[in-house]
Design a protein around this motif. Sequence first.
Motif: not given
Length: 140
Positions: A37, A39, A44, A47-48, A52, A54, A93-94, A121, A131
């Motif tokens: 991830d 972001r 993160f 919500c992830h 994942a 980060n 990512c987002r 996401m 998530t």
Amino acid sequence: MKTSQQLIAEARAGIRETTVADLAAYLAQHPQPRLIDVREPAEFAQCHIAGAVNYPRGVLEMQLANHPAVAASGCAAEVALAQLAEAPLYLICRSGGRSALAAESLQRMGFTEVFSVAGGMQDWLAANFATQPLPQNQGE
């Protein structure tokens, strides 16, 4: 001059993208996913996806050798990166822009099976995939 959207469009033209549905299918088959991830940490934390790792886009290239899939081996960075590149690597990512730019960068590093998750996401949540932790507005 180029806008960020133009840079992202150029990156998308040279990378492989996947859908959130394809990512969900991959995750169902791989209990130890290679999902990064990209972001920022605050995003993160909100919500992830379970499993994942980060690594924000700004430090991704410097952190790759520390990925849990290879860090325990204690190998030199070059060996760790080669081991990480042996299996597909997914980036999210987002919305899919940062992951596209990150995928382009990893391809330049020699990764051949790197995938940017189109829609990021936002699409993952819209599809109601799980998530951790739950977003504030869910689970009420």
